[in-house]
Design a protein around this motif. Structure first.
Motif, PDB file in Angstrom:
ATOM      1  N   PRO A 126       0.802  -1.232   0.000  1.00  0.00           N
ATOM      2  CA  PRO A 126       0.000   0.000   0.000  1.00  0.00           C
ATOM      3  C   PRO A 126       0.834   1.283   0.000  1.00  0.00           C
ATOM      4  CG  PRO A 126      -0.847  -1.572   1.599  1.00  0.00           C
ATOM      5  CD  PRO A 126       0.494  -2.079   1.162  1.00  0.00           C
ATOM      6  N   VAL A 127       2.097   1.211   0.430  1.00  0.00           N
ATOM      7  CA  VAL A 127       2.883   2.439   0.574  1.00  0.00           C
ATOM      8  C   VAL A 127       4.156   2.456  -0.259  1.00  0.00           C
ATOM      9  CG1 VAL A 127       1.997   2.875   2.895  1.00  0.00           C
ATOM     10  CG2 VAL A 127       4.098   1.535   2.606  1.00  0.00           C
ATOM     11  N   ALA A 128       4.466   1.373  -0.976  1.00  0.00           N
ATOM     12  CA  ALA A 128       5.740   1.292  -1.678  1.00  0.00           C
ATOM     13  C   ALA A 128       5.608   0.475  -2.950  1.00  0.00           C
ATOM     14  CB  ALA A 128       6.812   0.686  -0.772  1.00  0.00           C
ATOM     15  N   GLU A 129       6.600   0.638  -3.823  1.00  0.00           N
ATOM     16  CA  GLU A 129       6.715  -0.206  -5.011  1.00  0.00           C
ATOM     17  C   GLU A 129       7.645  -1.361  -4.649  1.00  0.00           C
ATOM     18  OE1 GLU A 129       8.950  -0.157  -9.327  1.00  0.00           O
ATOM     19  OE2 GLU A 129       8.425   1.750  -8.390  1.00  0.00           O
ATOM     20  N   VAL A 130       7.074  -2.538  -4.498  1.00  0.00           N
ATOM     21  CA  VAL A 130       7.824  -3.696  -4.005  1.00  0.00           C
ATOM     22  C   VAL A 130       8.366  -4.509  -5.173  1.00  0.00           C
ATOM     23  CG1 VAL A 130       7.737  -5.775  -2.584  1.00  0.00           C
ATOM     24  CG2 VAL A 130       6.388  -3.769  -1.934  1.00  0.00           C
ATOM     25  N   ARG A 131       9.665  -4.815  -5.119  1.00  0.00           N
ATOM     26  CA  ARG A 131      10.310  -5.623  -6.144  1.00  0.00           C
ATOM     27  C   ARG A 131      10.955  -6.834  -5.485  1.00  0.00           C
ATOM     28  NH1 ARG A 131      13.733  -0.365  -8.253  1.00  0.00           N
ATOM     29  NH2 ARG A 131      11.956   0.865  -9.021  1.00  0.00           N
ATOM     30  N   ARG A 132      10.900  -7.983  -6.161  1.00  0.00           N
ATOM     31  CA  ARG A 132      11.568  -9.185  -5.670  1.00  0.00           C
ATOM     32  C   ARG A 132      12.594  -9.638  -6.684  1.00  0.00           C
ATOM     33  NH1 ARG A 132       7.686 -13.641  -3.010  1.00  0.00           N
ATOM     34  NH2 ARG A 132       9.741 -14.574  -2.725  1.00  0.00           N
ATOM     35  N   GLY A 133      13.703 -10.186  -6.197  1.00  0.00           N
ATOM     36  CA  GLY A 133      14.737 -10.667  -7.090  1.00  0.00           C
ATOM     37  C   GLY A 133      15.993 -11.007  -6.325  1.00  0.00           C
ATOM     38  N   THR A 134      17.067 -11.189  -7.057  1.00  0.00           N
ATOM     39  CA  THR A 134      18.356 -11.452  -6.438  1.00  0.00           C
ATOM     40  C   THR A 134      18.992 -10.145  -5.997  1.00  0.00           C
ATOM     41  OG1 THR A 134      19.549 -11.267  -8.534  1.00  0.00           O
ATOM     42  CG2 THR A 134      18.664 -13.446  -7.947  1.00  0.00           C
ATOM     43  N   THR A 135      19.977 -10.271  -5.132  1.00  0.00           N
ATOM     44  CA  THR A 135      20.689  -9.077  -4.684  1.00  0.00           C
ATOM     45  C   THR A 135      21.289  -8.325  -5.864  1.00  0.00           C
ATOM     46  OG1 THR A 135      21.224 -10.148  -2.572  1.00  0.00           O
ATOM     47  CG2 THR A 135      22.555  -8.240  -3.208  1.00  0.00           C
ATOM     48  N   GLU A 136      21.936  -9.042  -6.773  1.00  0.00           N
ATOM     49  CA  GLU A 136      22.603  -8.406  -7.906  1.00  0.00           C
ATOM     50  C   GLU A 136      21.604  -7.667  -8.793  1.00  0.00           C
ATOM     51  OE1 GLU A 136      22.880 -11.513  -6.991  1.00  0.00           O
ATOM     52  OE2 GLU A 136      24.909 -11.562  -6.152  1.00  0.00           O
ATOM     53  N   ALA A 137      20.465  -8.288  -9.070  1.00  0.00           N
ATOM     54  CA  ALA A 137      19.474  -7.662  -9.948  1.00  0.00           C
ATOM     55  C   ALA A 137      18.848  -6.438  -9.295  1.00  0.00           C
ATOM     56  CB  ALA A 137      18.397  -8.683 -10.320  1.00  0.00           C
ATOM     57  N   LEU A 138      18.523  -6.534  -8.010  1.00  0.00           N
ATOM     58  CA  LEU A 138      17.867  -5.415  -7.334  1.00  0.00           C
ATOM     59  C   LEU A 138      18.783  -4.203  -7.211  1.00  0.00           C
ATOM     60  CD1 LEU A 138      15.944  -7.364  -4.549  1.00  0.00           C
ATOM     61  CD2 LEU A 138      14.938  -6.149  -6.493  1.00  0.00           C
ATOM     62  N   LEU A 139      20.076  -4.433  -6.988  1.00  0.00           N
ATOM     63  CA  LEU A 139      21.001  -3.316  -6.814  1.00  0.00           C
ATOM     64  C   LEU A 139      21.310  -2.602  -8.123  1.00  0.00           C
ATOM     65  CD1 LEU A 139      23.571  -4.650  -4.173  1.00  0.00           C
ATOM     66  CD2 LEU A 139      21.596  -3.146  -3.841  1.00  0.00           C
ATOM     67  N   GLN A 140      20.835  -3.134  -9.239  1.00  0.00           N
ATOM     68  CA  GLN A 140      21.019  -2.454 -10.520  1.00  0.00           C
ATOM     69  C   GLN A 140      20.051  -1.287 -10.684  1.00  0.00           C
ATOM     70  OE1 GLN A 140      23.513  -3.175 -12.738  1.00  0.00           O
ATOM     71  NE2 GLN A 140      24.175  -4.630 -11.152  1.00  0.00           N
ATOM     72  N   ARG A 141      19.027  -1.231  -9.810  1.00  0.00           N
ATOM     73  CA  ARG A 141      18.001  -0.187  -9.908  1.00  0.00           C
ATOM     74  C   ARG A 141      17.985   0.618  -8.616  1.00  0.00           C
ATOM     75  NH1 ARG A 141      12.594  -3.234 -11.547  1.00  0.00           N
ATOM     76  NH2 ARG A 141      11.907  -1.087 -11.929  1.00  0.00           N
ATOM     77  N   GLU A 142      17.316   1.762  -8.680  1.00  0.00           N
ATOM     78  CA  GLU A 142      17.227   2.622  -7.502  1.00  0.00           C
ATOM     79  C   GLU A 142      16.376   1.950  -6.427  1.00  0.00           C
ATOM     80  OE1 GLU A 142      15.571   7.055  -6.219  1.00  0.00           O
ATOM     81  OE2 GLU A 142      15.521   6.401  -8.306  1.00  0.00           O
ATOM     82  N   LEU A 143      16.861   2.002  -5.182  1.00  0.00           N
ATOM     83  CA  LEU A 143      16.142   1.421  -4.053  1.00  0.00           C
ATOM     84  C   LEU A 143      16.217   2.350  -2.861  1.00  0.00           C
ATOM     85  CD1 LEU A 143      17.293  -2.337  -4.023  1.00  0.00           C
ATOM     86  CD2 LEU A 143      15.064  -1.469  -4.759  1.00  0.00           C
TER      87      LEU A 143
END
Length: 263
Positions: free
Chosen positions: A46-63
């Motif tokens: 409800p309050v965030a854009e939630v993404r799931r994936g590996t550490t390497e893939a997630l760190l390629q995008r803004e978090l």
């Protein structure tokens, strides 16, 4: 609609944005609806854009926040990339569980060194003797939140004695049980911080993920990662725009005065 006054206008600020949050979780093919990632997604969507994936893939995008759910000990490559990200200002939230208790926890991305194994509080059915959260201290990011009576803790991982509030290392206990043992710990690391909840994100060890308190605690942590805290500001804040009585946003009048950051 059609009302021309300040009371009919909402000025949307950063709190109305949906910050991107990444979740790294072990695969849960058998019972995915009981996995910690499921509870986290339900609480944060409800309050965030939630993404799931590996550490390497997630760190390629803004978090704004990266969450690890009982991933156990980190391998060298993941630890190095995560440490670089945190030191640059990232916020890492970790949840303990059987894997972390079994493999031990002394890596640099834990806010406190952990004792091997897990602590069991009472018996499996001894709800009256289960651990309970103490009221949050005013200095904690959770300060002011009420602790429901139905939140109980049956198991947790323990910090090494004397390390849970190491202020010299930028550490602190954000939440404790009524017996004084830390339940949420945090430590500054470069420009960012690491946070550990000493139990899983599912209901296996505690009823916290089943309560509304879980949602509000996560929201407080998300806000910390967004730079909204006024305590970091020192200089007076000069007005850059004014909403007048007719609901019009424009340049401030010459009589507009700055306000103290603390206000």
């Amino acid at each position: 609609a059609g009302e021309a006054h300040a009371g009919a206008v909402l000025l949307a600020d950063q709190r109305w944005q949906r910050p991107p949050i990444g979740i790294v979780a072990p695969a849960a093919a058998d019972q995915p609806l009981l996995a910690g990632a499921y509870y986290l997604e339900r609480a944060l969507e409800p309050v965030a854009e939630v993404r799931r994936g590996t550490t390497e893939a997630l760190l390629q995008r803004e978090l704004e926040l990266l969450i690890l759910t009982d991933t156990g000990a980190l391998d060298a490559a993941a630890e190095a990339s995560l440490r670089t990200w945190v030191e640059a200002g990232g916020q890492l939230l970790r949840f303990a569980g059987p894997a972390l208790a079994r493999e031990g926890g002394k890596d640099a991305l834990l806010p406190v060194p952990l004792r091997a194994g897990e602590r069991t509080i009472g018996g499996a059915l001894a709800w009256d003797r289960a651990g309970r959260l103490a009221p949050f201290e005013a200095e904690s990011p959770f300060g002011g939140l009420a602790v429901p009576d139905d939140v109980v803790i049956h198991r947790q991982v323990l910090a090494e004695p004397g390390t849970d509030g190491d202020a010299a290392a930028g550490g602190a206990a954000w939440a404790r049980l009524t017996d004084g043992t830390p339940f949420v710990t945090a430590r500054a690391l470069g420009q960012g911080r690491t946070i550990l909840v000493h139990s899983p994100a599912n209901a296996e060890w505690t009823t916290l993920p089943l309560s509304g308190l879980f949602v509000t605690m996560l929201e407080r942590i998300v806000q910390l990662g967004r730079g909204t805290g006024p305590t970091e500001l020192v200089a007076p804040l000069v007005p850059i725009a004014t909403l007048d009585g007719f609901g019009r946003l424009g340049p401030p009048p010459a009589s507009a005065e700055p306000i103290a950051a603390a206000a």
